[in-house]
Design a protein around this motif. Structure first.
Motif, mmCIF file in Angstrom:
data_model
loop_
_atom_site.group_PDB
_atom_site.id
_atom_site.type_symbol
_atom_site.label_atom_id
_atom_site.label_comp_id
_atom_site.label_asym_id
_atom_site.label_seq_id
_atom_site.Cartn_x
_atom_site.Cartn_y
_atom_site.Cartn_z
ATOM 1 N N THR A 1 0.848 -1.186 0.000
ATOM 2 C CA THR A 1 0.000 0.000 0.000
ATOM 3 C C THR A 1 0.887 1.241 0.000
ATOM 4 O OG1 THR A 1 -0.159 -0.034 2.407
ATOM 5 C CG2 THR A 1 -1.930 -1.099 1.187
ATOM 6 N N ASP A 2 0.376 2.308 -0.591
ATOM 7 C CA ASP A 2 1.123 3.560 -0.596
ATOM 8 C C ASP A 2 0.678 4.440 0.563
ATOM 9 O OD1 ASP A 2 -1.304 4.698 -1.341
ATOM 10 O OD2 ASP A 2 -0.702 5.082 -3.407
ATOM 11 N N GLU A 3 1.174 5.678 0.613
ATOM 12 C CA GLU A 3 0.855 6.569 1.733
ATOM 13 C C GLU A 3 -0.613 6.973 1.781
ATOM 14 O OE1 GLU A 3 2.345 8.653 -1.797
ATOM 15 O OE2 GLU A 3 3.375 7.271 -0.488
ATOM 16 N N MET A 4 -1.346 6.786 0.693
ATOM 17 C CA MET A 4 -2.779 7.095 0.648
ATOM 18 C C MET A 4 -3.618 5.846 0.911
ATOM 19 S SD MET A 4 -2.977 10.395 -0.307
ATOM 20 C CE MET A 4 -4.556 10.552 -1.064
ATOM 21 N N ASN A 5 -2.963 4.757 1.349
ATOM 22 C CA ASN A 5 -3.619 3.467 1.596
ATOM 23 C C ASN A 5 -4.265 2.889 0.342
ATOM 24 O OD1 ASN A 5 -2.859 3.182 4.288
ATOM 25 N ND2 ASN A 5 -4.548 4.466 4.965
ATOM 26 N N CYS A 6 -3.666 3.167 -0.811
ATOM 27 C CA CYS A 6 -4.099 2.567 -2.068
ATOM 28 C C CYS A 6 -3.237 1.341 -2.323
ATOM 29 C CB CYS A 6 -3.947 3.550 -3.226
ATOM 30 S SG CYS A 6 -5.052 4.960 -3.093
ATOM 31 N N LEU A 7 -3.843 0.302 -2.809
ATOM 32 C CA LEU A 7 -3.129 -0.935 -3.084
ATOM 33 C C LEU A 7 -2.318 -0.818 -4.366
ATOM 34 C CD1 LEU A 7 -2.822 -3.838 -2.016
ATOM 35 C CD2 LEU A 7 -4.715 -4.481 -3.497
ATOM 36 N N GLU A 8 -1.038 -1.179 -4.290
ATOM 37 C CA GLU A 8 -0.165 -1.188 -5.456
ATOM 38 C C GLU A 8 0.164 -2.634 -5.804
ATOM 39 O OE1 GLU A 8 3.320 1.022 -4.534
ATOM 40 O OE2 GLU A 8 2.292 2.942 -4.594
ATOM 41 N N ILE A 9 -0.105 -3.010 -7.054
ATOM 42 C CA ILE A 9 0.185 -4.362 -7.510
ATOM 43 C C ILE A 9 1.092 -4.268 -8.727
ATOM 44 C CG2 ILE A 9 -0.796 -6.542 -8.325
ATOM 45 C CD1 ILE A 9 -3.428 -5.688 -6.981
ATOM 46 N N PRO A 10 2.389 -4.467 -8.513
ATOM 47 C CA PRO A 10 3.296 -4.394 -9.663
ATOM 48 C C PRO A 10 3.108 -5.599 -10.590
ATOM 49 C CG PRO A 10 4.505 -4.954 -7.668
ATOM 50 C CD PRO A 10 3.080 -4.716 -7.273
ATOM 51 N N LEU A 11 3.142 -5.344 -11.874
ATOM 52 C CA LEU A 11 2.996 -6.400 -12.870
ATOM 53 C C LEU A 11 4.260 -6.478 -13.698
ATOM 54 C CD1 LEU A 11 -0.578 -5.568 -14.199
ATOM 55 C CD2 LEU A 11 0.048 -7.346 -12.574
ATOM 56 N N LYS A 12 4.719 -7.673 -13.973
ATOM 57 C CA LYS A 12 5.850 -7.858 -14.876
ATOM 58 C C LYS A 12 5.283 -8.183 -16.247
ATOM 59 C CE LYS A 12 9.167 -9.436 -11.496
ATOM 60 N NZ LYS A 12 10.110 -10.481 -11.113
ATOM 61 N N VAL A 13 5.503 -7.290 -17.178
ATOM 62 C CA VAL A 13 5.008 -7.478 -18.543
ATOM 63 C C VAL A 13 6.065 -8.237 -19.328
ATOM 64 C CG1 VAL A 13 4.244 -6.315 -20.638
ATOM 65 C CG2 VAL A 13 3.668 -5.357 -18.390
ATOM 66 N N ARG A 14 5.692 -9.406 -19.817
ATOM 67 C CA ARG A 14 6.636 -10.222 -20.588
ATOM 68 C C ARG A 14 6.752 -9.763 -22.026
ATOM 69 N NH1 ARG A 14 5.171 -16.218 -18.570
ATOM 70 N NH2 ARG A 14 3.163 -15.280 -18.271
ATOM 71 N N SER A 15 5.633 -9.386 -22.598
ATOM 72 C CA SER A 15 5.665 -8.886 -23.963
ATOM 73 C C SER A 15 4.477 -7.956 -24.165
ATOM 74 C CB SER A 15 5.627 -10.036 -24.972
ATOM 75 O OG SER A 15 4.414 -10.743 -24.862
ATOM 76 N N GLU A 16 4.558 -7.180 -25.205
ATOM 77 C CA GLU A 16 3.515 -6.203 -25.474
ATOM 78 C C GLU A 16 3.290 -6.137 -26.975
ATOM 79 O OE1 GLU A 16 2.905 -1.421 -24.852
ATOM 80 O OE2 GLU A 16 4.384 -2.491 -23.648
ATOM 81 N N LYS A 17 2.050 -5.975 -27.392
ATOM 82 C CA LYS A 17 1.731 -5.903 -28.818
ATOM 83 C C LYS A 17 0.596 -4.903 -28.987
ATOM 84 C CE LYS A 17 1.186 -8.116 -33.003
ATOM 85 N NZ LYS A 17 1.889 -7.247 -33.912
ATOM 86 N N ASP A 18 0.805 -3.934 -29.865
ATOM 87 C CA ASP A 18 -0.257 -2.987 -30.198
ATOM 88 C C ASP A 18 -1.078 -3.579 -31.343
ATOM 89 O OD1 ASP A 18 0.521 -1.053 -28.338
ATOM 90 O OD2 ASP A 18 2.018 -0.251 -29.712
ATOM 91 N N VAL A 19 -2.384 -3.438 -31.263
ATOM 92 C CA VAL A 19 -3.283 -3.940 -32.303
ATOM 93 C C VAL A 19 -4.020 -2.756 -32.883
ATOM 94 C CG1 VAL A 19 -5.258 -5.416 -32.794
ATOM 95 C CG2 VAL A 19 -3.554 -6.141 -31.108
ATOM 96 N N PHE A 20 -3.949 -2.635 -34.203
ATOM 97 C CA PHE A 20 -4.625 -1.557 -34.896
ATOM 98 C C PHE A 20 -5.620 -2.134 -35.906
ATOM 99 C CE2 PHE A 20 -0.417 0.013 -33.750
ATOM 100 C CZ PHE A 20 -0.750 1.155 -33.051
ATOM 101 N N LEU A 21 -6.662 -1.393 -36.209
ATOM 102 C CA LEU A 21 -7.620 -1.805 -37.228
ATOM 103 C C LEU A 21 -6.999 -1.603 -38.598
ATOM 104 C CD1 LEU A 21 -10.923 -0.313 -35.795
ATOM 105 C CD2 LEU A 21 -10.098 -2.660 -35.631
ATOM 106 N N LYS A 22 -7.289 -2.536 -39.488
ATOM 107 C CA LYS A 22 -6.772 -2.423 -40.856
ATOM 108 C C LYS A 22 -7.634 -1.441 -41.642
ATOM 109 C CE LYS A 22 -5.028 -7.098 -41.068
ATOM 110 N NZ LYS A 22 -5.052 -8.381 -41.774
ATOM 111 N N ASP A 23 -6.962 -0.608 -42.443
ATOM 112 C CA ASP A 23 -7.708 0.302 -43.323
ATOM 113 C C ASP A 23 -8.307 -0.498 -44.460
ATOM 114 O OD1 ASP A 23 -7.088 2.588 -41.882
ATOM 115 O OD2 ASP A 23 -5.180 2.856 -42.948
ATOM 116 N N GLU A 24 -9.558 -0.239 -44.748
ATOM 117 C CA GLU A 24 -10.202 -0.964 -45.846
ATOM 118 C C GLU A 24 -10.520 -0.053 -46.978
ATOM 119 O OE1 GLU A 24 -13.103 -3.968 -44.882
ATOM 120 O OE2 GLU A 24 -12.442 -3.837 -42.824
#
Length: 82
Positions: free
Chosen positions: A59-82
């Protein structure tokens, strides 16, 4: 947990705390005992549960829960122009 060392010291004394500090983590020892007590209490009330001990969550100083995530990979997805 903020006072694990104090709890261990109360239970087993200063010498035991020093020895356990060399061999095991005080937080882990307290968590293990706490999980045992929770298991007993749940069984007494007829509750089936899964108890997890998770590292990295805080928890941080505001008593908010912090959950760190380890990102293994990332991929952006975009719509194809038609």
């Amino acid at each position: 947990m903020t006072n694990a060392r104090e709890v261990v010291r109360q239970r087993i004394g200063r010498l035991g705390e020093r020895l356990i500090g060399k061999v095991a983590d005080a937080d882990a020892q307290v968590e293990k005992e706490l999980m045992k007590e929770m298991e007993i209490a749940f069984q007494e009330f007829g509750i089936e549960a899964r108890i997890l001990s998770v590292s990295g969550v805080k928890t941080d100083e505001m008593n908010c829960l912090e959950i760190p995530l380890k990102v293994r990979s990332e991929k952006d997805v975009f719509l194809k122009d038609e």
